[in-house]
Design a protein around this motif. Sequence first.
Motif, PDB file in Angstrom:
ATOM      1  N   ALA A  29       0.831  -1.208   0.000  1.00  0.00           N
ATOM      2  CA  ALA A  29       0.000   0.000   0.000  1.00  0.00           C
ATOM      3  C   ALA A  29       0.862   1.253   0.000  1.00  0.00           C
ATOM      4  O   ALA A  29       0.593   2.214  -0.719  1.00  0.00           O
ATOM      5  N   LYS A  82      -6.569   7.144  -2.987  1.00  0.00           N
ATOM      6  CA  LYS A  82      -6.220   7.243  -1.564  1.00  0.00           C
ATOM      7  C   LYS A  82      -7.056   6.251  -0.752  1.00  0.00           C
ATOM      8  O   LYS A  82      -6.527   5.553   0.125  1.00  0.00           O
ATOM      9  N   ALA A  83      -8.351   6.188  -1.054  1.00  0.00           N
ATOM     10  CA  ALA A  83      -9.234   5.265  -0.332  1.00  0.00           C
ATOM     11  C   ALA A  83      -8.776   3.831  -0.522  1.00  0.00           C
ATOM     12  O   ALA A  83      -8.727   3.042   0.429  1.00  0.00           O
ATOM     13  N   VAL A  84      -8.430   3.482  -1.753  1.00  0.00           N
ATOM     14  CA  VAL A  84      -7.976   2.122  -2.038  1.00  0.00           C
ATOM     15  C   VAL A  84      -6.651   1.842  -1.320  1.00  0.00           C
ATOM     16  O   VAL A  84      -6.460   0.776  -0.729  1.00  0.00           O
ATOM     17  N   ASN A  85      -5.744   2.803  -1.337  1.00  0.00           N
ATOM     18  CA  ASN A  85      -4.451   2.629  -0.665  1.00  0.00           C
ATOM     19  C   ASN A  85      -4.619   2.463   0.840  1.00  0.00           C
ATOM     20  O   ASN A  85      -3.979   1.611   1.455  1.00  0.00           O
ATOM     21  N   LEU A  86      -5.465   3.295   1.411  1.00  0.00           N
ATOM     22  CA  LEU A  86      -5.694   3.196   2.855  1.00  0.00           C
ATOM     23  C   LEU A  86      -6.344   1.862   3.200  1.00  0.00           C
ATOM     24  O   LEU A  86      -6.007   1.228   4.192  1.00  0.00           O
ATOM     25  N   LYS A  87      -7.268   1.457   2.341  1.00  0.00           N
ATOM     26  CA  LYS A  87      -7.930   0.173   2.587  1.00  0.00           C
ATOM     27  C   LYS A  87      -6.913  -0.966   2.522  1.00  0.00           C
ATOM     28  O   LYS A  87      -6.953  -1.891   3.346  1.00  0.00           O
ATOM     29  N   ALA A  89      -3.770  -0.747   3.207  1.00  0.00           N
ATOM     30  CA  ALA A  89      -2.943  -0.658   4.409  1.00  0.00           C
ATOM     31  C   ALA A  89      -3.657  -1.270   5.607  1.00  0.00           C
ATOM     32  O   ALA A  89      -3.055  -1.945   6.442  1.00  0.00           O
ATOM     33  N   VAL A  90      -4.943  -1.027   5.659  1.00  0.00           N
ATOM     34  CA  VAL A  90      -5.740  -1.573   6.756  1.00  0.00           C
ATOM     35  C   VAL A  90      -5.778  -3.095   6.685  1.00  0.00           C
ATOM     36  O   VAL A  90      -5.633  -3.784   7.692  1.00  0.00           O
ATOM     37  N   GLU A  92      -3.581  -4.961   5.314  1.00  0.00           N
ATOM     38  CA  GLU A  92      -2.251  -5.469   5.669  1.00  0.00           C
ATOM     39  C   GLU A  92      -2.098  -5.546   7.189  1.00  0.00           C
ATOM     40  O   GLU A  92      -1.465  -6.459   7.712  1.00  0.00           O
ATOM     41  N   LEU A  97      -9.957  -8.423   7.806  1.00  0.00           N
ATOM     42  CA  LEU A  97     -10.869  -7.483   7.128  1.00  0.00           C
ATOM     43  C   LEU A  97     -10.992  -7.845   5.642  1.00  0.00           C
ATOM     44  O   LEU A  97     -10.057  -8.401   5.054  1.00  0.00           O
ATOM     45  N   THR A  99     -10.705  -7.679   1.816  1.00  0.00           N
ATOM     46  CA  THR A  99      -9.639  -7.047   1.048  1.00  0.00           C
ATOM     47  C   THR A  99     -10.194  -6.193  -0.095  1.00  0.00           C
ATOM     48  O   THR A  99     -11.410  -6.111  -0.298  1.00  0.00           O
ATOM     49  N   VAL A 100      -9.276  -5.582  -0.825  1.00  0.00           N
ATOM     50  CA  VAL A 100      -9.635  -4.762  -1.978  1.00  0.00           C
ATOM     51  C   VAL A 100      -9.407  -5.599  -3.229  1.00  0.00           C
ATOM     52  O   VAL A 100      -8.378  -6.257  -3.364  1.00  0.00           O
TER      53      VAL A 100
ATOM     54  N   TYR B  15     -15.442   2.725  -0.602  1.00  0.00           N
ATOM     55  CA  TYR B  15     -14.411   2.566   0.416  1.00  0.00           C
ATOM     56  C   TYR B  15     -14.396   3.660   1.475  1.00  0.00           C
ATOM     57  O   TYR B  15     -13.957   3.445   2.591  1.00  0.00           O
ATOM     58  N   LEU B  19     -13.859   3.937   5.916  1.00  0.00           N
ATOM     59  CA  LEU B  19     -12.448   4.266   6.123  1.00  0.00           C
ATOM     60  C   LEU B  19     -12.145   4.738   7.542  1.00  0.00           C
ATOM     61  O   LEU B  19     -11.116   4.393   8.098  1.00  0.00           O
TER      62      LEU B  19
END
Lengths: 130, 71
Positions: A29, A82-87, A89-90, A92, A97, A99-100, B15, B19
């Motif tokens: 991420a 950003k939303a996808v990246n944060l998701k 990271a979460v 990971e 949770l 996944t994306v 998403y 968040l």
Amino acid sequence: MRKITRVLFASVALAVLSIGAVGCGTTPATKMAQANQIVITSVNDGVSEMVSFINAGRATQSQIDTFHQVYNAYYAAQLSLKAVNLKLAVVEADPTLPTVSQADIDDARRAVSDAEASLLNLLNIYLRLN
Amino acid sequence: MEEALTIALPLIEKYAPQLILDITAALQKKGYTVAQIGAIYAQVKPWEQLGINPNAPVRPEAVEAATFSKL
């Protein structure tokens, strides 16, 4: 003005490369976000030049309106990435949770790439011709 | 551009609402990663924060047309 034009032309090529590039981050991420850093920096340089152009009273209202519209599309695309990246990271941090999907990752990258190209092309036209 | 919006908006809706909860959980376990990502994307400003002066004069649209018509 010529300098910024060269920067903008170069940044389009760099941006295309960077979307698929991998940085030196610690996690997928983070690496993905860092790869997008060069896009953000390039666009910010061009946008800063355009803001100066507008504030100097050199832009027409239709140019400002078009810039506003295209910038908002770019901002929305970056927000989605950003939303996808944060998701990511979460996930990971907590693999329990959901996944994306790879499709969503690809969509977010494509949206940023398309929007960034549109924005830089527009800035190239406005800043080069005026 | 419209295609980019078409792609981006559903992703944000998909998403973003979760968040806040997800980030809170992540911060407890691996906050530095989220902080790094947040710092990178904090450089992408909304339109209102670009520093455009709303009172800046605008170049008249008709000037170019009038110039051309004289030519």
